[in-house]
Design a protein around this motif. Structure first.
Motif, PDB file in Angstrom:
ATOM      1  N   ARG A 447       0.817  -1.214   0.000  1.00  0.00           N
ATOM      2  CA  ARG A 447       0.000   0.000   0.000  1.00  0.00           C
ATOM      3  C   ARG A 447       0.851   1.265   0.000  1.00  0.00           C
ATOM      4  O   ARG A 447       0.379   2.325  -0.376  1.00  0.00           O
ATOM      5  CB  ARG A 447      -0.944  -0.017   1.198  1.00  0.00           C
ATOM      6  N   GLN A 448       2.133   1.115   0.431  1.00  0.00           N
ATOM      7  CA  GLN A 448       3.033   2.271   0.335  1.00  0.00           C
ATOM      8  C   GLN A 448       3.211   2.671  -1.129  1.00  0.00           C
ATOM      9  O   GLN A 448       3.171   3.838  -1.479  1.00  0.00           O
ATOM     10  CB  GLN A 448       4.392   1.919   0.940  1.00  0.00           C
ATOM     11  N   GLN A 450       1.145   1.922  -3.476  1.00  0.00           N
ATOM     12  CA  GLN A 450      -0.149   2.392  -3.972  1.00  0.00           C
ATOM     13  C   GLN A 450      -0.384   3.843  -3.551  1.00  0.00           C
ATOM     14  O   GLN A 450      -0.922   4.642  -4.326  1.00  0.00           O
ATOM     15  CB  GLN A 450      -1.258   1.493  -3.438  1.00  0.00           C
ATOM     16  N   ALA A 451       0.022   4.161  -2.321  1.00  0.00           N
ATOM     17  CA  ALA A 451      -0.129   5.538  -1.859  1.00  0.00           C
ATOM     18  C   ALA A 451       0.667   6.476  -2.758  1.00  0.00           C
ATOM     19  O   ALA A 451       0.181   7.524  -3.188  1.00  0.00           O
ATOM     20  CB  ALA A 451       0.332   5.664  -0.413  1.00  0.00           C
ATOM     21  N   ALA A 452       1.905   6.072  -3.078  1.00  0.00           N
ATOM     22  CA  ALA A 452       2.739   6.898  -3.959  1.00  0.00           C
ATOM     23  C   ALA A 452       2.070   7.038  -5.320  1.00  0.00           C
ATOM     24  O   ALA A 452       1.990   8.134  -5.879  1.00  0.00           O
ATOM     25  CB  ALA A 452       4.128   6.287  -4.087  1.00  0.00           C
ATOM     26  N   ALA A 453       1.554   5.927  -5.847  1.00  0.00           N
ATOM     27  CA  ALA A 453       0.918   5.978  -7.174  1.00  0.00           C
ATOM     28  C   ALA A 453      -0.295   6.890  -7.149  1.00  0.00           C
ATOM     29  O   ALA A 453      -0.514   7.670  -8.080  1.00  0.00           O
ATOM     30  CB  ALA A 453       0.524   4.576  -7.623  1.00  0.00           C
ATOM     31  N   SER A 454      -1.079   6.822  -6.063  1.00  0.00           N
ATOM     32  CA  SER A 454      -2.283   7.647  -6.022  1.00  0.00           C
ATOM     33  C   SER A 454      -1.940   9.127  -5.901  1.00  0.00           C
ATOM     34  O   SER A 454      -2.746   9.985  -6.173  1.00  0.00           O
ATOM     35  CB  SER A 454      -3.190   7.215  -4.876  1.00  0.00           C
ATOM     36  N   LEU A 455      -0.711   9.419  -5.471  1.00  0.00           N
ATOM     37  CA  LEU A 455      -0.283  10.822  -5.401  1.00  0.00           C
ATOM     38  C   LEU A 455       0.361  11.255  -6.712  1.00  0.00           C
ATOM     39  O   LEU A 455       0.872  12.359  -6.827  1.00  0.00           O
ATOM     40  CB  LEU A 455       0.694  11.024  -4.249  1.00  0.00           C
ATOM     41  N   GLY A 456       0.367  10.359  -7.686  1.00  0.00           N
ATOM     42  CA  GLY A 456       0.856  10.738  -9.006  1.00  0.00           C
ATOM     43  C   GLY A 456       2.238  10.211  -9.340  1.00  0.00           C
ATOM     44  O   GLY A 456       2.815  10.613 -10.343  1.00  0.00           O
ATOM     45  N   ALA A 457       2.806   9.329  -8.509  1.00  0.00           N
ATOM     46  CA  ALA A 457       4.147   8.824  -8.796  1.00  0.00           C
ATOM     47  C   ALA A 457       4.078   7.699  -9.830  1.00  0.00           C
ATOM     48  O   ALA A 457       3.236   6.808  -9.731  1.00  0.00           O
ATOM     49  CB  ALA A 457       4.791   8.305  -7.517  1.00  0.00           C
ATOM     50  N   THR A 458       4.953   7.734 -10.818  1.00  0.00           N
ATOM     51  CA  THR A 458       5.033   6.648 -11.797  1.00  0.00           C
ATOM     52  C   THR A 458       5.596   5.416 -11.087  1.00  0.00           C
ATOM     53  O   THR A 458       6.186   5.529 -10.008  1.00  0.00           O
ATOM     54  CB  THR A 458       5.993   7.035 -12.927  1.00  0.00           C
ATOM     55  N   PRO A 459       5.410   4.221 -11.668  1.00  0.00           N
ATOM     56  CA  PRO A 459       5.943   3.016 -11.014  1.00  0.00           C
ATOM     57  C   PRO A 459       7.425   3.138 -10.687  1.00  0.00           C
ATOM     58  O   PRO A 459       7.884   2.718  -9.623  1.00  0.00           O
ATOM     59  CB  PRO A 459       5.689   1.923 -12.048  1.00  0.00           C
ATOM     60  N   ARG A 461       9.112   5.910 -10.123  1.00  0.00           N
ATOM     61  CA  ARG A 461       9.278   6.862  -9.035  1.00  0.00           C
ATOM     62  C   ARG A 461       8.847   6.245  -7.697  1.00  0.00           C
ATOM     63  O   ARG A 461       9.459   6.473  -6.661  1.00  0.00           O
ATOM     64  CB  ARG A 461       8.437   8.109  -9.353  1.00  0.00           C
ATOM     65  N   ALA A 462       7.770   5.439  -7.746  1.00  0.00           N
ATOM     66  CA  ALA A 462       7.305   4.766  -6.533  1.00  0.00           C
ATOM     67  C   ALA A 462       8.389   3.827  -6.005  1.00  0.00           C
ATOM     68  O   ALA A 462       8.620   3.717  -4.804  1.00  0.00           O
ATOM     69  CB  ALA A 462       6.021   3.988  -6.815  1.00  0.00           C
ATOM     70  N   THR A 465      10.884   5.950  -4.241  1.00  0.00           N
ATOM     71  CA  THR A 465      10.389   6.511  -2.986  1.00  0.00           C
ATOM     72  C   THR A 465      10.228   5.441  -1.910  1.00  0.00           C
ATOM     73  O   THR A 465      10.578   5.650  -0.765  1.00  0.00           O
ATOM     74  CB  THR A 465       9.007   7.157  -3.212  1.00  0.00           C
TER      75      THR A 465
END
Lengths: 552, 334
Positions: A447-448, A450-459, A461-462, A465
């Protein structure tokens, strides 16, 4: 609707894209050599003929070798557990000053080059050694002692990690109900530790049963295990079919053992929910455990100390002559190149093997730990998972032998490639790398990402991060381990290293097999240098305190 | 006139043939908060994850402002997701967590800093910028997660049980705050929860899910006043559902026409000498707000009732009950 199937198909395609590299590498450098070796056993002249294999397996010497392998490994496993348990307790549950240092020190033997350990034990137990009066040189006892020396660290680490995070309250509850400390240990603590103990014991047995360098240096021709026998059959007797038959036997037995170990292990992921219990002060009932730890430490230090002392002894007393001689090729031209040149080769090879093992292990780790959405995906992942663990099931000698007979002709002709040795070493180090990285990757909450992705991070970038901050330490630790393993690797390298480009373990083995005072002294000095190099790497890794390191 | 923001039509999610979400259709107007309420395992979280793009749809479509978003990966949907346990990045400070999405968009440093400060003020955490998530309490962590999700002014905010991990008093307070913050930011939000009080406090609209299906949806007061069936009524916090003659008697006492069933809240029956439902007190228990009674109502059986604090009702005593019509809900279908 078409779009929905696209999403699922895309996931499977991404998985396939990530997996194709490792699968190819493993196919060429693992499946091909191993099947080549199997073919050599069963199709000796191009026609299927299992009779040869059966004939080999019926030889009395093979029976002796197999029996010796089983009982020496069993004895060494039992001793490792018995000696490791008190130390696991003392070093992970008690607030002993300097316990971190002791823990690190006990990890060193595990990564010491096998040849070095063999040399150290000969120095300790040999006629002129400090324990020479025991007359143990060249006996099975020496071999078992060497195996225990190596593997006690595995027990201390694996059981210690479990002990460290063991909830003390059930034990306290039992004590409140009137259980004596011994009863608490027997009825509460031991059952809770059983998975870790069984897991460690099965891994230790595996290591002991496939040990090569130590048995070869301490056992010679008289006491051979399956692993050394394969080597002797290939290099001395040129009985390739018999060697192949033994390799097949070993492959089968080890695969069964691994499957059992995997079932028994069931140790929860060490990085998730690991609550470390505060160490407590030493009380009177702890004294035996602390004393046993002290004895263990001495026992581990003795061979190393003897080795260092021996390397400093010259014909005229103490001196650095043996070290100075490392720039030469030894008495009687024992070597083709000076030891210093072999050291450079070793370091270069280790660098190559490290990046290969790391890259490979990282992709494998990512492929097997991502969450699956469908049953198909899960099935594909678990098949891949099993496939990537295969190298663990094959001994280094078998691998080296397989390389030798299959990668010397098209489609893959690497006979003269400088990459052959590093590739083999990377495969040997791979399980260790994967075991270090996978628990950490699996411990990251999806979910970490997923949280990054939902904030607009590309895979990508996720990954940077979420995964990288958790992963960099295990990655550094894994590279340290891969480097140390490569420096000391002997089983596969003994087959593959070219005479004019030997690595240090190969050189040491050649030196002790060559008569001459100077040669033996040089072997000791080279062993000290190699041991120091691996020890430095491993102690640096230990400072990173990666939880999964060494906990198999 | 509000326009439709999120629109789900026949959304179905199945794992290996097991249907978790079964043909759910919903509409959510701009600027409103929709709570999807249901017991655990009803598929509400899967629905939320499907909207976020984390679960592939088996069937149906998801549109936002009239545009299909099914084919977009999560990071391109512009829907921020806030998890039950926040999922803050543990190695980043509060300010860097909140500013994460702003940095992804390469917003200038000064601009990011001022926006982060603004958001921290909005969630009441001014001065927390340099703290690490591990040093925060559960409630503070959720506030940071909310600020992080709001930072990019998402066109839709998805909240997965945002307050469930907190203890009861904190949950109540934070629910009120959450409503205020969402209103102030004018955010369109979809929240899933199993707590009807939380849904009632935060949302404008309510959708009730059970076993993967949408049972009922509409403006929250409408759903509340007229639960679709008995199970929904009990899930919405009604204490009992009466049927047939019992329902008719209680409704008659409230001066209302009979229906097939009647959902009754715990506080629907009040001990009152002027009441017209006689019964015998079975038990009485004082709470900080009122006295809770169980009364054996003549001809009906045991029902919950309340009495004002300070009143004394001993078991066995006769009592009359009055019906508060705003605390019962007729259920049309039996």
């Amino acid at each position: 609707m078409a779009g929905h199937h696209h999403a699922l198909t895309r996931r499977l395609l991404t998985l396939a894209g990530l997996a194709v590299g490792p699968v190819l590498v493993l196919g060429v450098f693992f499946v091909l050599p191993v099947s080549g070796m199997v073919a050599l056993g069963f199709w000796p002249d191009g026609a299927f003929d299992p009779g040869g294999v059966l004939e080999v397996l019926a030889r009395p010497r093979v029976h002796r070798v197999a029996w010796f392998t089983v009982w020496s490994a069993s004895a060494a496993t039992l001793l490792s557990v018995v000696l490791g348990m008190p130390a696991a307790f003392a070093l992970h549950r008690l607030a002993i000053p300097g316990r971190r240092l002791v823990r690190a020190a006990l990890l060193v033997p595990f990564v010491l080059p096998t040849v070095v350990v063999g040399v150290a034990f000969r120095e300790l137990l040999g006629e002129s050694g400090p324990l020479g009066f025991l007359g143990l040189d060249g006996t099975p006892v020496a071999i078992i002692a060497g195996l225990v020396f190596f593997n006690v660290a595995v027990v201390v680490r694996a059981v210690g990690a479990a002990w460290e995070s063991l909830d003390p309250r059930p034990g306290e509850a039992a004590a409140a109900l009137g259980a004596t400390p011994w009863q608490v240990f027997r009825t509460v603590t031991l059952p809770a530790l059983r998975p870790a103990v069984v897991g460690a014991a099965s891994v230790v047995f595996l290591f002991c049963a496939t040990a090569f360098g130590i048995v070869l240096t301490l056992g010679g021709v008289r006491y051979a295990t399956v692993e050394t026998e394969i080597y002797l059959l290939t290099t001395t007797l040129f009985d390739l079919q018999a060697a192949a038959a033994l390799s097949v036997l070993q492959l089968l037995v080890v695969t069964v053992l691994l499957a059992l170990a995997a079932r028994l292990r069931a140790v929860p992921d060490p990085s998730a929910h690991r609550a470390v219990v505060r160490a407590r002060g030493v009380r009177v009932p702890d004294v035996p455990a602390v004393a046993a730890t002290g004895v263990l430490l001495l026992a581990v230090a003795a061979p190393i100390a003897t080795l260092v002392a021996g390397s400093l002894q010259t014909t005229e007393g103490w001196g650095l002559d043996n070290y100075r001689a490392l720039t030469t090729t030894g008495d009687d031209g024992a070597l083709l190149v000076p030891v210093t040149e072999a050291l450079v080769t070793s370091l270069r090879t280790a660098v190559d093997a490290t990046w290969m093992a790391l890259l490979f292990g990282l992709v494998v780790g990512i492929v097997v730990t991502r969450r699956s959405h469908t049953r198909t995906e899960r099935r594909v992942r678990s098949v891949l998972d099993g496939f990537f663990m295969l190298p663990l099931g094959v001994s280094a000698v078998t691998l080296g032998f397989g390389f030798l007979i299959t990668l010397d002709r098209p489609p893959v002709d690497l006979r003269d490639s400088a990459l052959l040795v590093p590739i083999a070493q990377a495969l040997v180090a791979l399980p260790l790398v994967v075991r270090t990285i996978v628990p950490v990757l699996a411990g990251i909450d999806d979910r970490q990402r997923q949280a990054a992705a939902s904030l607009g991070a590309t895979p990508w970038r996720a990954l940077l991060t979420v995964d990288l901050p958790a992963l960099w330490k295990p990655l550094v630790a894994a590279s340290g381990f891969a480097f140390a393993v490569s420096l000391g690797e002997f089983g596969a390298t003994a087959f593959l290293a070219r005479d004019e480009r030997p690595t240090v373990p190969v050189v040491i083995f050649r030196l002790i097999g060559h008569p001459g005072e100077m040669n033996y002294g040089m072997a000791l000095a080279a062993s000290v240098v190699l041991a120091a190099a691996t020890a430095v790497v491993v102690l640096a890794v230990e400072r990173l305190r990666v939880p999964s390191v060494g906990a198999f | 006139m509000t326009t439709t923001a999120l629109s789900l039509s026949d959304v179905t999610v199945a794992y290996d043939g097991v249907t978790a979400v079964d043909r759910v259709s919903l509409e959510l107007p701009h600027g409103e908060v929709l709570a999807v309420l249901g017991p655990s395992g009803c598929g509400k979280s899967t629905l939320l994850r499907a909207v976020a793009g984390l679960e592939p749809l088996t069937e149906g479509r998801i549109r936002f402002a009239g545009e299909d978003v099914d084919h977009l990966p999560t990071h391109k949907r512009g829907f921020a997701l806030m998890f039950q346990d926040g999922q803050l990045f543990a190695h980043l400070s509060v300010a860097r967590n909140v500013g994460y999405a702003l940095r992804l968009r390469r917003l200038g440093r000064a601009e990011t800093a001022s926006r982060v400060a603004e958001l921290l003020e909005l969630v009441g955490l001014t001065g927390y910028a340099d703290r690490l998530p591990a040093t925060l309490s559960g409630g503070e962590r959720q506030r940071v997660a909310l600020a992080r999700a709001l930072a990019v002014e998402p066109r839709l905010l998805l909240l997965d049980e945002p307050l469930s991990a907190l203890d009861a008093t904190l949950r109540e307070r934070l629910a009120v705050d959450l409503r205020g913050i969402l209103r102030a930011a004018g955010t369109t939000a979809l929240m899933v929860t199993h707590d009807h009080d939380e849904a009632f406090t935060v949302a404008d609209r309510l959708a009730v899910m059970r076993r993967g299906r949408l049972v009922q949806s509409g403006p929250i007061a409408d759903v509340w006043a007229a639960p679709a069936d008995e199970e929904t009524a009990l899930f919405l916090g009604y204490a009992r559902v009466l049927t047939g003659a019992d329902a008719a008697r209680v409704l008659a006492a409230a001066g209302q026409p009979a229906t097939a069933s009647l959902a009754v809240r715990r506080s629907a029956l009040v001990a009152d000498e002027a009441g017209c439902l006689p019964g015998t007190v079975v038990s009485a228990r004082a709470t900080p707000d009122q006295v809770r009674l169980v009364v054996d109502v003549d001809g009906i059986g045991d029902l919950d009732a309340v009495a004002p604090l300070g009143s004394h009702h001993a078991p066995g005593e006769r009592v009359s009950l009055r019906v508060d019509p705003s605390r019962v809900a007729p259920i049309p279908t039996g």
